[in-house]
Design a protein around this motif. Structure first.
Motif, PDB file in Angstrom:
ATOM      1  N   SER A 173       0.932  -0.998   0.064  1.00  0.00           N
ATOM      2  CA  SER A 173       0.256  -0.043   0.035  1.00  0.00           C
ATOM      3  C   SER A 173       0.629   1.201  -0.089  1.00  0.00           C
ATOM      4  N   PRO A 174       0.376   2.514  -0.677  1.00  0.00           N
ATOM      5  CA  PRO A 174       1.125   3.690  -0.805  1.00  0.00           C
ATOM      6  C   PRO A 174       1.418   4.218   0.505  1.00  0.00           C
ATOM      7  N   GLN A 175       0.632   3.958   1.592  1.00  0.00           N
ATOM      8  CA  GLN A 175       0.597   4.586   2.933  1.00  0.00           C
ATOM      9  C   GLN A 175       2.138   4.540   3.510  1.00  0.00           C
ATOM     10  N   GLY A 176       2.421   5.401   4.412  1.00  0.00           N
ATOM     11  CA  GLY A 176       3.676   5.626   4.782  1.00  0.00           C
ATOM     12  C   GLY A 176       4.133   4.700   6.229  1.00  0.00           C
ATOM     13  N   GLY A 177       3.255   3.747   6.445  1.00  0.00           N
ATOM     14  CA  GLY A 177       3.464   2.764   7.589  1.00  0.00           C
ATOM     15  C   GLY A 177       2.196   2.153   8.196  1.00  0.00           C
ATOM     16  N   HIS A 211       2.102  -5.180  23.022  1.00  0.00           N
ATOM     17  CA  HIS A 211       2.859  -3.890  22.791  1.00  0.00           C
ATOM     18  C   HIS A 211       2.067  -3.144  21.716  1.00  0.00           C
ATOM     19  N   LEU A 212       2.158  -2.054  21.317  1.00  0.00           N
ATOM     20  CA  LEU A 212       1.763  -1.356  20.153  1.00  0.00           C
ATOM     21  C   LEU A 212       2.934  -1.105  19.331  1.00  0.00           C
ATOM     22  N   ILE A 213       2.840  -1.507  18.264  1.00  0.00           N
ATOM     23  CA  ILE A 213       3.962  -1.651  17.250  1.00  0.00           C
ATOM     24  C   ILE A 213       3.596  -0.570  16.373  1.00  0.00           C
ATOM     25  N   ARG A 214       4.610   0.309  15.912  1.00  0.00           N
ATOM     26  CA  ARG A 214       4.502   1.334  14.888  1.00  0.00           C
ATOM     27  C   ARG A 214       5.625   1.099  13.836  1.00  0.00           C
ATOM     28  N   MET A 215       5.026   1.060  12.659  1.00  0.00           N
ATOM     29  CA  MET A 215       6.445   0.739  11.596  1.00  0.00           C
ATOM     30  C   MET A 215       6.174   2.180  10.603  1.00  0.00           C
ATOM     31  N   LEU A 216       7.389   2.737  10.143  1.00  0.00           N
ATOM     32  CA  LEU A 216       7.333   3.745   9.495  1.00  0.00           C
ATOM     33  C   LEU A 216       8.349   3.549   8.403  1.00  0.00           C
ATOM     34  N   ARG A 217       7.802   3.547   6.935  1.00  0.00           N
ATOM     35  CA  ARG A 217       8.780   3.339   5.789  1.00  0.00           C
ATOM     36  C   ARG A 217       9.720   4.489   5.624  1.00  0.00           C
ATOM     37  N   GLU A 218      10.989   4.181   5.397  1.00  0.00           N
ATOM     38  CA  GLU A 218      11.896   5.187   5.130  1.00  0.00           C
ATOM     39  C   GLU A 218      12.183   5.146   3.685  1.00  0.00           C
ATOM     40  N   THR A 219      12.004   6.251   2.912  1.00  0.00           N
ATOM     41  CA  THR A 219      12.095   6.318   1.469  1.00  0.00           C
ATOM     42  C   THR A 219      13.044   7.196   1.056  1.00  0.00           C
ATOM     43  N   LYS A 220      13.671   6.909  -0.190  1.00  0.00           N
ATOM     44  CA  LYS A 220      14.498   7.921  -0.949  1.00  0.00           C
ATOM     45  C   LYS A 220      14.254   7.797  -2.082  1.00  0.00           C
ATOM     46  N   ASN A 221      14.013   8.931  -2.903  1.00  0.00           N
ATOM     47  CA  ASN A 221      13.731   9.044  -4.180  1.00  0.00           C
ATOM     48  C   ASN A 221      12.378   8.171  -4.738  1.00  0.00           C
ATOM     49  N   ASP A 222      11.539   8.461  -3.597  1.00  0.00           N
ATOM     50  CA  ASP A 222      10.157   7.453  -3.822  1.00  0.00           C
ATOM     51  C   ASP A 222      10.490   5.840  -3.734  1.00  0.00           C
ATOM     52  N   VAL A 235      11.532   2.642  -1.285  1.00  0.00           N
ATOM     53  CA  VAL A 235      11.554   2.322   0.220  1.00  0.00           C
ATOM     54  C   VAL A 235      12.999   1.649   0.548  1.00  0.00           C
ATOM     55  N   ILE A 236      13.647   2.303   1.328  1.00  0.00           N
ATOM     56  CA  ILE A 236      14.886   1.795   1.567  1.00  0.00           C
ATOM     57  C   ILE A 236      15.093   1.237   3.038  1.00  0.00           C
ATOM     58  N   GLY A 237      14.070   1.360   3.957  1.00  0.00           N
ATOM     59  CA  GLY A 237      13.879   0.468   4.974  1.00  0.00           C
ATOM     60  C   GLY A 237      12.820   0.751   5.988  1.00  0.00           C
ATOM     61  N   TRP A 238      12.793   0.308   7.219  1.00  0.00           N
ATOM     62  CA  TRP A 238      11.822   0.443   8.224  1.00  0.00           C
ATOM     63  C   TRP A 238      12.222   0.840   9.156  1.00  0.00           C
ATOM     64  N   LEU A 239      11.702   1.811  10.205  1.00  0.00           N
ATOM     65  CA  LEU A 239      11.775   2.526  11.403  1.00  0.00           C
ATOM     66  C   LEU A 239      10.625   1.975  12.218  1.00  0.00           C
ATOM     67  N   GLY A 240      11.193   1.463  13.433  1.00  0.00           N
ATOM     68  CA  GLY A 240       9.773   1.041  14.185  1.00  0.00           C
ATOM     69  C   GLY A 240      10.050   1.089  15.766  1.00  0.00           C
ATOM     70  N   THR A 241       8.850   1.076  16.356  1.00  0.00           N
ATOM     71  CA  THR A 241       8.901   1.371  17.835  1.00  0.00           C
ATOM     72  C   THR A 241       8.026   0.463  18.524  1.00  0.00           C
ATOM     73  N   CYS A 242       8.079  -0.081  19.675  1.00  0.00           N
ATOM     74  CA  CYS A 242       7.265  -1.128  20.270  1.00  0.00           C
ATOM     75  C   CYS A 242       7.019  -0.547  21.643  1.00  0.00           C
ATOM     76  N   THR A 243       5.675  -0.090  21.932  1.00  0.00           N
ATOM     77  CA  THR A 243       5.399   0.620  23.292  1.00  0.00           C
ATOM     78  C   THR A 243       4.627  -0.603  24.088  1.00  0.00           C
ATOM     79  N   ASP A 244       4.931  -0.840  25.306  1.00  0.00           N
ATOM     80  CA  ASP A 244       4.393  -1.659  26.358  1.00  0.00           C
ATOM     81  C   ASP A 244       2.924  -1.079  26.856  1.00  0.00           C
ATOM     82  N   ILE A 245       2.292  -1.860  26.385  1.00  0.00           N
ATOM     83  CA  ILE A 245       0.530  -1.472  26.712  1.00  0.00           C
ATOM     84  C   ILE A 245      -0.173  -2.579  27.394  1.00  0.00           C
ATOM     85  N   GLN A 246       0.643  -3.349  28.111  1.00  0.00           N
ATOM     86  CA  GLN A 246       0.123  -4.589  28.777  1.00  0.00           C
ATOM     87  C   GLN A 246      -0.865  -3.835  29.985  1.00  0.00           C
TER      88      GLN A 246
END
Length: 307
Positions: A181-185, A202-213, A215-226
């Motif tokens: 999908s074209p969404q950023g994450g 955990h709440l997992i958030r993933m963001l695409r890293e892009t360069k010249n349109d 995708v070159i990788g992913w940046l993510g975080t995991c937040t404990d929501i227990q």
């Protein structure tokens, strides 16, 4: 001091200012704008006066001399309605608080995005922060991971985040991760195994890293929501109990009302028969039966309102 009122009893006939004028003034006071008002009167009102009373904010009339049982029954209905509305208001406040928490998480996401190139700051926050290649190979993990989640034999180049995801959540996160999908994450909730072997939400958030349109990788975080999950479960149980209680209350009102109508019909019917047999008979006895008959119909109206 401010008080909340479930219902207001107001006499129609009062010196200086009558009850209808008083009701209009009460309606101008914001905390009592929606409070139900029951007028108490010792006189029969014509249709115009009754309409004026309802226009002033009345919801019902009670005639003197007061019947304790009728008065208590009417007040009880409005008190129960008030309590139910209060519970709904409290639920709305809880939902509002949950929405505020969600907005707080979104703000945290913006903060975490700025930490992408600053590992020292990433190590200072109480979340797992990681970076992966396009294929999902881990390229960075912050200190929180090593302190609470990494096994003794952990090596980054052999590690995939999916390995510590609960089996029931793995397919869900892979489907999102591999989405074109074209969404950023994306963000999702999943269970992650901690160093002690237990899974925590955990709440997992993933963001695409892009360069010249591209995708070159992913940046993510995991937040404990227990802890939040535990609270949500408690809230769900409370809501279910409240719904069950409301249903029981409705069933009780329905059954009680029908049980009350049967003897009431007999009272009205027999009073009508006796009153009819008194044609030509004077005054006082017939008036007494007429009062019983009218009181029966008022009680019938109360029961129908309860239904």
């Amino acid at each position: 001091r401010h008080y909340d009122f479930a219902v207001i009893l107001l006499d129609v006939q009062m010196p200086v200012m009558d009850g209808m004028e008083t009701a209009k003034l009460i309606r101008l006071y914001p905390p009592c704008k929606e409070t139900p008002i029951i007028f108490v009167t010792a006189i029969d009102l014509d249709a115009q006066r009754v309409y004026k009373g309802y226009e002033s904010g009345a919801v019902d009339y009670i005639f003197k001399p007061l019947d304790d049982l009728i008065l208590k029954a009417k007040i009880k209905v409005f008190v129960e309605l008030y309590k139910k509305n209060r519970r709904i208001h409290e639920q709305a406040e809880l939902l509002k608080e949950m929405e505020l928490r969600k907005q707080d998480r979104l703000r945290q996401e913006l903060e975490l995005e700025s930490l992408r190139r600053y590992a020292n700051l990433a190590n200072a926050i109480p979340h797992i922060v990681f970076k992966t290649s396009v294929e999902g190979r881990i390229e960075y993990l912050n200190k929180i991971w090593y302190e609470h989640y990494a096994s003794p034999d952990f090596t980054m180049h052999e590690f995939s985040l999916v390995q510590v995801i609960h089996p029931d959540d793995q397919r869900k996160i892979l489907r999102q991760w591999l989405s074109k999908s074209p969404q950023g994450g994306f963000e999702m909730e999943a269970r992650i195994k901690s160093k002690d072997g237990f899974y925590r939400w955990h709440l997992i958030r993933m963001l695409r890293e892009t360069k010249n349109d591209k995708v070159i990788g992913w940046l993510g975080t995991c937040t404990d929501i227990q802890d939040q999950k535990n609270k949500e479960n408690e809230f769900r149980v409370l809501t279910e109990n409240l719904n069950r209680s409301n249903k029981d209350l409705e069933e009780f009102a329905y059954v009680a009302s029908h049980d009350l109508q049967e003897p009431l019909r007999k009272i009205i019917t027999f009073t009508e028969i006796i009153s009819g047999n008194l044609n030509g008979t004077a005054g006082e006895e017939k008036e007494l039966f007429s009062r019983i008959y009218r009181a029966g119909f008022r009680m019938k109206a109360v029961i129908e309102d309860l239904l």
